[in-house]
Design a protein around this motif. Structure first.
Motif, PDB file in Angstrom:
ATOM      1  N   LYS A   6       0.811  -1.214   0.000  1.00 20.96           N
ATOM      2  CA  LYS A   6       0.000   0.000   0.000  1.00 20.96           C
ATOM      3  C   LYS A   6       0.846   1.267   0.000  1.00 20.96           C
ATOM      4  O   LYS A   6       0.462   2.279  -0.560  1.00 20.96           O
ATOM      5  CB  LYS A   6      -0.902  -0.009   1.240  1.00 20.96           C
ATOM      6  N   ILE A   7       2.025   1.232   0.600  1.00 17.98           N
ATOM      7  CA  ILE A   7       2.835   2.445   0.771  1.00 17.98           C
ATOM      8  C   ILE A   7       3.538   2.813  -0.543  1.00 17.98           C
ATOM      9  O   ILE A   7       4.003   1.947  -1.282  1.00 17.98           O
ATOM     10  CB  ILE A   7       3.859   2.254   1.908  1.00 17.98           C
ATOM     11  N   ASN A   8       3.576   4.107  -0.833  1.00 17.60           N
ATOM     12  CA  ASN A   8       4.320   4.617  -1.978  1.00 17.60           C
ATOM     13  C   ASN A   8       5.730   4.954  -1.493  1.00 17.60           C
ATOM     14  O   ASN A   8       5.913   5.811  -0.636  1.00 17.60           O
ATOM     15  CB  ASN A   8       3.635   5.863  -2.547  1.00 17.60           C
ATOM     16  N   HIS A   9       6.728   4.281  -2.040  1.00 19.17           N
ATOM     17  CA  HIS A   9       8.098   4.460  -1.562  1.00 19.17           C
ATOM     18  C   HIS A   9       8.739   5.735  -2.084  1.00 19.17           C
ATOM     19  O   HIS A   9       9.780   6.146  -1.583  1.00 19.17           O
ATOM     20  CB  HIS A   9       8.945   3.245  -1.940  1.00 19.17           C
ATOM     21  N   LEU A  10       8.156   6.351  -3.098  1.00 22.93           N
ATOM     22  CA  LEU A  10       8.614   7.630  -3.636  1.00 22.93           C
ATOM     23  C   LEU A  10      10.060   7.588  -4.124  1.00 22.93           C
ATOM     24  O   LEU A  10      10.736   8.610  -4.168  1.00 22.93           O
ATOM     25  CB  LEU A  10       8.460   8.752  -2.589  1.00 22.93           C
ATOM     26  N   ARG A  12      12.741   6.356  -2.709  1.00 27.11           N
ATOM     27  CA  ARG A  12      13.684   6.697  -1.653  1.00 27.11           C
ATOM     28  C   ARG A  12      13.828   5.544  -0.674  1.00 27.11           C
ATOM     29  O   ARG A  12      12.937   4.690  -0.580  1.00 27.11           O
ATOM     30  CB  ARG A  12      13.189   7.940  -0.902  1.00 27.11           C
ATOM     31  N   THR A  13      14.904   5.562   0.084  1.00 23.35           N
ATOM     32  CA  THR A  13      15.058   4.581   1.152  1.00 23.35           C
ATOM     33  C   THR A  13      14.101   4.950   2.291  1.00 23.35           C
ATOM     34  O   THR A  13      13.571   6.067   2.333  1.00 23.35           O
ATOM     35  CB  THR A  13      16.503   4.568   1.674  1.00 23.35           C
ATOM     36  N   ALA A  19      12.449  11.038   6.837  1.00 24.07           N
ATOM     37  CA  ALA A  19      12.974  12.380   7.089  1.00 24.07           C
ATOM     38  C   ALA A  19      12.275  13.404   6.196  1.00 24.07           C
ATOM     39  O   ALA A  19      11.935  14.507   6.647  1.00 24.07           O
ATOM     40  CB  ALA A  19      14.480  12.401   6.843  1.00 24.07           C
ATOM     41  N   MET A  20      12.050  13.051   4.930  1.00 20.13           N
ATOM     42  CA  MET A  20      11.392  13.969   4.001  1.00 20.13           C
ATOM     43  C   MET A  20       9.952  14.255   4.440  1.00 20.13           C
ATOM     44  O   MET A  20       9.513  15.409   4.449  1.00 20.13           O
ATOM     45  CB  MET A  20      11.394  13.382   2.587  1.00 20.13           C
ATOM     46  N   LEU A  21       9.224  13.220   4.833  1.00 22.63           N
ATOM     47  CA  LEU A  21       7.841  13.411   5.268  1.00 22.63           C
ATOM     48  C   LEU A  21       7.773  14.218   6.566  1.00 22.63           C
ATOM     49  O   LEU A  21       6.874  15.047   6.731  1.00 22.63           O
ATOM     50  CB  LEU A  21       7.140  12.062   5.426  1.00 22.63           C
ATOM     51  N   ALA A  22       8.728  14.010   7.457  1.00 24.67           N
ATOM     52  CA  ALA A  22       8.760  14.793   8.697  1.00 24.67           C
ATOM     53  C   ALA A  22       9.023  16.264   8.391  1.00 24.67           C
ATOM     54  O   ALA A  22       8.369  17.151   8.959  1.00 24.67           O
ATOM     55  CB  ALA A  22       9.818  14.241   9.643  1.00 24.67           C
ATOM     56  N   ASN A  23       9.963  16.545   7.483  1.00 24.75           N
ATOM     57  CA  ASN A  23      10.247  17.928   7.110  1.00 24.75           C
ATOM     58  C   ASN A  23       9.059  18.578   6.424  1.00 24.75           C
ATOM     59  O   ASN A  23       8.722  19.740   6.689  1.00 24.75           O
ATOM     60  CB  ASN A  23      11.469  17.995   6.186  1.00 24.75           C
ATOM     61  N   MET A  24       8.394  17.836   5.537  1.00 25.52           N
ATOM     62  CA  MET A  24       7.222  18.383   4.851  1.00 25.52           C
ATOM     63  C   MET A  24       6.084  18.629   5.834  1.00 25.52           C
ATOM     64  O   MET A  24       5.363  19.627   5.720  1.00 25.52           O
ATOM     65  CB  MET A  24       6.777  17.442   3.725  1.00 25.52           C
ATOM     66  N   ALA A  25       5.921  17.735   6.803  1.00 23.19           N
ATOM     67  CA  ALA A  25       4.868  17.909   7.809  1.00 23.19           C
ATOM     68  C   ALA A  25       5.143  19.141   8.669  1.00 23.19           C
ATOM     69  O   ALA A  25       4.218  19.909   8.979  1.00 23.19           O
ATOM     70  CB  ALA A  25       4.764  16.662   8.679  1.00 23.19           C
TER      71      ALA A  25
END
Length: 165
Positions: A6-10, A12-13, A19-25
């Motif tokens: 289900k998850i989109n890995h985009l 990336r590792t 880290a990217m999702l935390a920064n965007m949030a």
């Protein structure tokens, strides 16, 4: 078959993606609206909405859980002090994705992702739409207008007859 994928890995590792999702949030919480690609916005929506739900309950444990995901104390403070108060009665759906077209360089689908309660323009449009909703009100207004026009016309000849006598 795509079972349990289900998850989109985009591309990336796992550590880079987290880290990217935390920064965007954190950026979304601080600025209330950010511009990104549609795929990242959908991934961010799944990441940030549980954190906002957790922020409704202002306890030490919920603050620790949110901080472990965001790693930014200013974003956590803003989330618990301002955002959680404003969305307290909302049962879910705290973010909105608005597509803006394709990016010029690589033709990637771009969009805004924003917190729903912080866009005053959308709230004003909803209030304006509710004012003109039924057909009956239009008919009643149309019938009332000719009646109002004929009443002064009927009174004018009576006034002229009184003057003539």
């Amino acid at each position: 078959m795509r079972h349990n994928k289900k998850i989109n890995h985009l591309g990336r590792t796992a550590s880079h993606r987290n880290a990217m999702l935390a920064n965007m949030a954190c950026s979304l919480i601080k600025h209330k609206r950010i511009t990104t690609t549609v795929a990242k916005a959908k991934a961010l929506k799944k990441f940030v909405e549980p954190l906002i739900t957790k922020a409704k309950d202002d306890t030490t444990n919920s603050r620790r859980v949110v901080f472990s995901n965001l790693q930014d104390k200013y974003a956590v403070t803003e989330l618990f002090k301002e955002i959680s108060v404003k969305i307290a009665d909302r049962p879910g759906g705290y973010t909105r994705i608005i597509k803006t077209g394709n990016r010029l360089g690589d033709n990637a689908e771009m969009c805004f992702i924003e917190l729903v309660d912080y866009n005053e323009n959308m709230a004003k449009e909803k209030v304006a739409k509710k004012a003109t909703r039924t057909r009956r009100s239009k008919k009643a207004a149309a019938e009332a207008a000719p009646a109002a026009e004929t009443a002064p016309v009927a009174e004018a000849p009576a006034a002229e007859e009184a003057k003539a006598e």
